[in-house]
Design a protein around this motif. Structure first.
Motif, PDB file in Angstrom:
ATOM      1  N   LEU A  80     -23.021  10.165  61.684  1.00 49.70           N
ATOM      2  CA  LEU A  80     -23.430   8.870  61.136  1.00 49.70           C
ATOM      3  C   LEU A  80     -24.588   8.996  60.149  1.00 49.70           C
ATOM      4  CD1 LEU A  80     -23.468   6.623  64.366  1.00 49.70           C
ATOM      5  CD2 LEU A  80     -21.590   6.948  62.744  1.00 49.70           C
ATOM      6  N   SER A  81     -25.271  10.134  60.162  1.00 51.83           N
ATOM      7  CA  SER A  81     -26.593  10.228  59.539  1.00 51.83           C
ATOM      8  C   SER A  81     -26.615   9.951  58.043  1.00 51.83           C
ATOM      9  CB  SER A  81     -27.204  11.604  59.813  1.00 51.83           C
ATOM     10  OG  SER A  81     -26.438  12.635  59.202  1.00 51.83           O
ATOM     11  N   GLN A  82     -25.514  10.209  57.336  1.00 53.07           N
ATOM     12  CA  GLN A  82     -25.505   9.996  55.889  1.00 53.07           C
ATOM     13  C   GLN A  82     -24.566   8.864  55.471  1.00 53.07           C
ATOM     14  OE1 GLN A  82     -27.644  11.659  53.665  1.00 53.07           O
ATOM     15  NE2 GLN A  82     -28.492  12.183  55.673  1.00 53.07           N
ATOM     16  N   LEU A  83     -24.060   8.106  56.429  1.00 51.01           N
ATOM     17  CA  LEU A  83     -23.145   7.014  56.106  1.00 51.01           C
ATOM     18  C   LEU A  83     -23.924   5.757  55.727  1.00 51.01           C
ATOM     19  CD1 LEU A  83     -20.459   7.450  58.913  1.00 51.01           C
ATOM     20  CD2 LEU A  83     -20.594   8.542  56.666  1.00 51.01           C
ATOM     21  N   ARG A  84     -23.409   5.032  54.759  1.00 51.43           N
ATOM     22  CA  ARG A  84     -24.120   3.881  54.205  1.00 51.43           C
ATOM     23  C   ARG A  84     -24.492   2.855  55.268  1.00 51.43           C
ATOM     24  NH1 ARG A  84     -21.450   0.268  49.440  1.00 51.43           N
ATOM     25  NH2 ARG A  84     -19.780   0.176  50.977  1.00 51.43           N
ATOM     26  N   GLY A  85     -23.611   2.633  56.207  1.00 50.12           N
ATOM     27  CA  GLY A  85     -23.871   1.608  57.209  1.00 50.12           C
ATOM     28  C   GLY A  85     -24.767   2.050  58.344  1.00 50.12           C
ATOM     29  N   TYR A  86     -25.104   3.351  58.395  1.00 51.36           N
ATOM     30  CA  TYR A  86     -25.791   3.877  59.572  1.00 51.36           C
ATOM     31  C   TYR A  86     -27.004   4.749  59.265  1.00 51.36           C
ATOM     32  CZ  TYR A  86     -21.425   2.401  61.714  1.00 51.36           C
ATOM     33  OH  TYR A  86     -20.359   1.658  62.131  1.00 51.36           O
ATOM     34  N   ARG A  87     -27.183   5.169  58.047  1.00 53.34           N
ATOM     35  CA  ARG A  87     -28.247   6.124  57.753  1.00 53.34           C
ATOM     36  C   ARG A  87     -29.626   5.519  58.024  1.00 53.34           C
ATOM     37  NH1 ARG A  87     -26.443   5.970  51.487  1.00 53.34           N
ATOM     38  NH2 ARG A  87     -27.349   3.949  50.909  1.00 53.34           N
ATOM     39  N   THR A  88     -30.515   6.366  58.502  1.00 58.67           N
ATOM     40  CA  THR A  88     -31.881   5.944  58.808  1.00 58.67           C
ATOM     41  C   THR A  88     -32.902   6.830  58.107  1.00 58.67           C
ATOM     42  OG1 THR A  88     -31.829   7.297  60.822  1.00 58.67           O
ATOM     43  CG2 THR A  88     -31.281   4.956  61.054  1.00 58.67           C
ATOM     44  N   GLY A  89     -32.453   7.588  57.121  1.00 61.76           N
ATOM     45  CA  GLY A  89     -33.384   8.425  56.371  1.00 61.76           C
ATOM     46  C   GLY A  89     -33.706   9.737  57.044  1.00 61.76           C
ATOM     47  N   GLY A  90     -32.875  10.142  57.987  1.00 60.39           N
ATOM     48  CA  GLY A  90     -33.076  11.423  58.649  1.00 60.39           C
ATOM     49  C   GLY A  90     -33.738  11.293  60.004  1.00 60.39           C
ATOM     50  N   THR A  91     -33.175  11.997  60.984  1.00 61.83           N
ATOM     51  CA  THR A  91     -33.716  12.026  62.342  1.00 61.83           C
ATOM     52  C   THR A  91     -34.264  13.413  62.627  1.00 61.83           C
ATOM     53  OG1 THR A  91     -32.124  10.372  63.114  1.00 61.83           O
ATOM     54  CG2 THR A  91     -33.128  11.782  64.793  1.00 61.83           C
ATOM     55  N   VAL A  92     -35.412  13.476  63.280  1.00 60.35           N
ATOM     56  CA  VAL A  92     -35.943  14.753  63.754  1.00 60.35           C
ATOM     57  C   VAL A  92     -35.449  14.954  65.183  1.00 60.35           C
ATOM     58  CG1 VAL A  92     -37.993  16.096  64.318  1.00 60.35           C
ATOM     59  CG2 VAL A  92     -37.969  14.645  62.269  1.00 60.35           C
ATOM     60  N   HIS A  93     -34.656  15.997  65.379  1.00 61.52           N
ATOM     61  CA  HIS A  93     -34.121  16.327  66.701  1.00 61.52           C
ATOM     62  C   HIS A  93     -34.945  17.466  67.295  1.00 61.52           C
ATOM     63  CE1 HIS A  93     -30.316  14.085  65.917  1.00 61.52           C
ATOM     64  NE2 HIS A  93     -30.549  14.463  64.671  1.00 61.52           N
TER      65      HIS A  93
END
Length: 645
Positions: A80-93
């Motif tokens: 989901l990380s790079q999808l227009r409807g779901y991206r949040t600018g990157g997650t730190v895992h």
């Protein structure tokens, strides 16, 4: 469990700098919270609304090594990380890599060298770092943060360490990992190793190190003593003092005063007209020109179909200042070619969303096609709804049958989060449901499972049978408090059934009807009342008309949970000489029957007195027959039994 409870607060660094921190409530189901947290973060970012530079909230997910490799929802969430409807600018895992999953070693729990190898296909940078080296860990954390800020993409920290005590303090891991734990028993702690390094470098003296240690221990002891003194003295409402409820979970969050579900006819006409004003030079697909003209006509003349009734609900909310977010597989067009919320230029692919151009001061409308996922995507919408009490948030299944791919989210969050954590949500699940001969994987959204979970007013379960009732239901959901999730079994066949349309007056007056009675028969002459919900009503209506039967009444239960006992009593009391029969498309062991037969007699005295029987398909392991021929034969039998005397 208390330690699963979410909270929010402010972190103050040693420099005096502060930042807001949000901790998501999470269950023991490993990684289930991943999509929820991403939804919460996206909702916060959308509220701040900084446009393209709007990634001002940082999602931080902490994983175990075995779960990161083993739980499929991890990969779903990464996708989901790079999808227009779901991206949040990157997650730190951050992976706390103990090199063991409970008692299972790496060779038995994954087929890759590293637990992080599942992320390689997404070109996510992975930093492997020694957990015994605090300075290296801090350096990697800074690198990860800088990467996220620069490229707005996910990044993974794999902190390789160990678990000294096993899965819990009483567990003895040496029984299953004897070699590893013989080494761990001989290891000095991270604190001791780092202290020795600092003293050896001359960064501090042994006395300073001992003083710092004693100060830390005294602080722990002080807090422990205070906690023990207050134990048992607090009420149940304050026993989690210090874990503040997030602002979005306050009882008055998103409250609108004086709302109603009906709207003026001019609002309907305005929404209809918006569908006939494409941008200059926009080339509407030839097959859709007629649809847009029809929507404009329906908005003034009536005969409103299901898809446009839903569009009217969304549009009227937007004009009143309520944001609407809808996401799901094929939701922009609609699985059944019915919604067309977004239109594409026939020549260049440019997009036009009519509901985004209703008025200058309207709220935002987001509609997205999702990845082919249920688990992570439903979790995301649930999280978004938790954080945005001011918005109507909807997730749509491609077919209702596929919702069980997100069963963990339903069990752990949608049905139980309020009881476990006091966490409320008004997320809407749109689940296409209906027996039209499409087979066991395209017929049932499993009503029985949701109704089994329904208790303590934890959710609303409904199956409206008209576009107008669906309209009123969605508008009520946007404004009603306290907030509850809404599960809607939506139609397929009824999308284009002429009998299942609504007049303009149905939208401009009234409200949602939990029960729809029968005004077409003489109650004194009625010998049988057929209670039902959903599309089977129209089959029964057509059959009754065909038989010219004036002794059978049809009563629709539009809201299955919570049951509106008062309205059901009022309707059934009208028929003094009738027997009561529940009719459903589903097999006897599925659908609403087993739920209703245990609830209705307790709430409706006349049902307790006269009883109620069921007409349905025979009990079945699968939701439906696998061939259209068998389906049609079963349907004919069902209708015959419903009216036979």
């Amino acid at each position: 469990m208390k330690y699963h409870l979410g909270t929010e607060g402010t972190f103050t660094a040693s420099t005096g700098s502060t930042t807001k921190v949000y901790l998501a409530a999470n269950p023991s189901h490993l990684e289930a919270v991943n999509g929820v947290l991403e939804g919460v973060v996206r909702a916060k970012q959308d509220r701040i609304d900084l446009g393209g530079a709007g990634f001002s909230v940082l999602p931080l997910l902490i994983h175990g090594d075995a779960a990161f490799a083993g739980q499929g929802v991890v990969t779903e969430t990464l996708q989901l990380s790079q999808l227009r409807g779901y991206r949040t600018g990157g997650t730190v895992h951050v992976i706390i890599n103990n090199q063991v999953g409970f008692t299972t070693g790496a060779s038995s729990s994954r087929s890759t060298l590293y637990s992080t190898d599942v992320a390689k296909g997404l070109q996510i940078p992975i930093f492997h770092v020694n957990g015994d080296d605090p300075e290296a860990v801090a350096h990697v954390a800074e690198l990860a943060f800088d990467y996220r800020q620069e490229f707005n993409k996910d990044v993974i920290i794999d902190m390789v360490c160990y678990r000294r005590r096993g899965h819990n303090e009483g567990d003895d891991p040496s029984m299953t990992q004897p070699v590893m734990y013989s080494l761990i028993e001989k290891k000095r702690s991270v604190r001791k190793l780092y202290t020795e390094a600092l003293v050896g470098r001359g960064d501090l003296t042994e006395d300073e190190a001992e003083e710092a240690l004693q100060h830390y221990k005294s602080e722990l002891e002080r807090v422990f003593t205070e906690a023990r003194k207050s134990d048992g003295q607090q009420s149940s409402a304050t026993q989690v003092a210090g874990l503040e409820r997030p602002e979005s979970q306050m009882e008055d969050a998103g409250v609108i005063i004086g709302w109603q579900t009906a709207v003026p006819d001019k609002v309907l006409a305005h929404i209809g007209a918006a569908h006939t004003r494409p941008p200059e030079g926009f080339n509407v697909h030839p097959k859709l020109n007629q649809l847009l003209d029809k929507r404009s006509q329906m908005s003034t003349d009536g005969a409103v179909d299901w898809a446009f009734g839903e569009i009217l609900a969304f549009g009227s909310l937007l004009m009143e200042g309520t944001p609407v977010r809808l996401a799901g597989q094929d939701s922009r067009r609609g699985t059944f070619v019915q919604r067309h919320a977004v239109l594409h230029d026939r020549l260049n692919g440019a997009e036009w969303t009519p509901l985004m151009y209703l008025s200058p001061d309207q709220s935002k409308f987001w509609v997205y096609d999702s990845s082919l996922s249920e688990y992570a995507c439903l979790a995301f919408e649930y999280g978004y709804s938790v954080e945005r009490p001011d918005a109507l948030v909807l997730w749509e299944a491609q077919f209702g049958d596929f919702v069980n791919g997100a069963q963990v989210v339903i069990d752990e969050f949608i049905s139980a989060a309020e009881q476990k954590w006091g966490q409320t949500s008004s997320v809407v699940l749109l689940l296409p449901h209906g027996y039209e001969g499409q087979g066991p994987d395209h017929s049932s959204a499993r009503k029985e499972r949701f109704l089994q979970l329904a208790a303590e007013d934890n959710m609303i379960v409904a199956e409206p049978s008209t576009p107008a009732n669906h309209f009123h239901l969605l508008r009520r959901q946007a404004y009603q408090r306290p907030r509850r999730p809404l599960v809607v079994f939506t139609p397929k066949q009824l999308l284009r059934l002429k009998a299942a349309t609504s007049s303009i007056e149905d939208f401009t007056s009234g409200t949602f009807q939990p029960v729809i009675g029968d005004s077409s028969v003489d109650p004194a002459a009625v010998q049988r009342v057929l209670l039902c919900s959903g599309r089977v009503y129209y089959d029964l209506l057509a059959e009754r008309s065909k038989r010219e039967d004036a002794t059978t009444a049809l009563v629709r239960i539009e809201q299955l949970y919570p049951l509106d006992a008062e309205q059901i009593v009022a309707e059934l009391d009208r028929y003094p000489n009738a027997e009561f029969v529940w009719v459903q498309d589903e097999p006897r062991n599925q659908g609403a029957w087993t739920y209703l037969i245990t609830r209705l007699p307790a709430y409706v005295p006349v049902v307790a007195e006269r009883g109620m029987r069921v007409i349905s398909r025979p009990a079945s392991a699968a939701p439906s027959a696998g061939t259209a021929k068998v389906h049609q034969a079963e349907q004919a039998t069902l209708l015959e039994e419903a009216f036979a005397r």
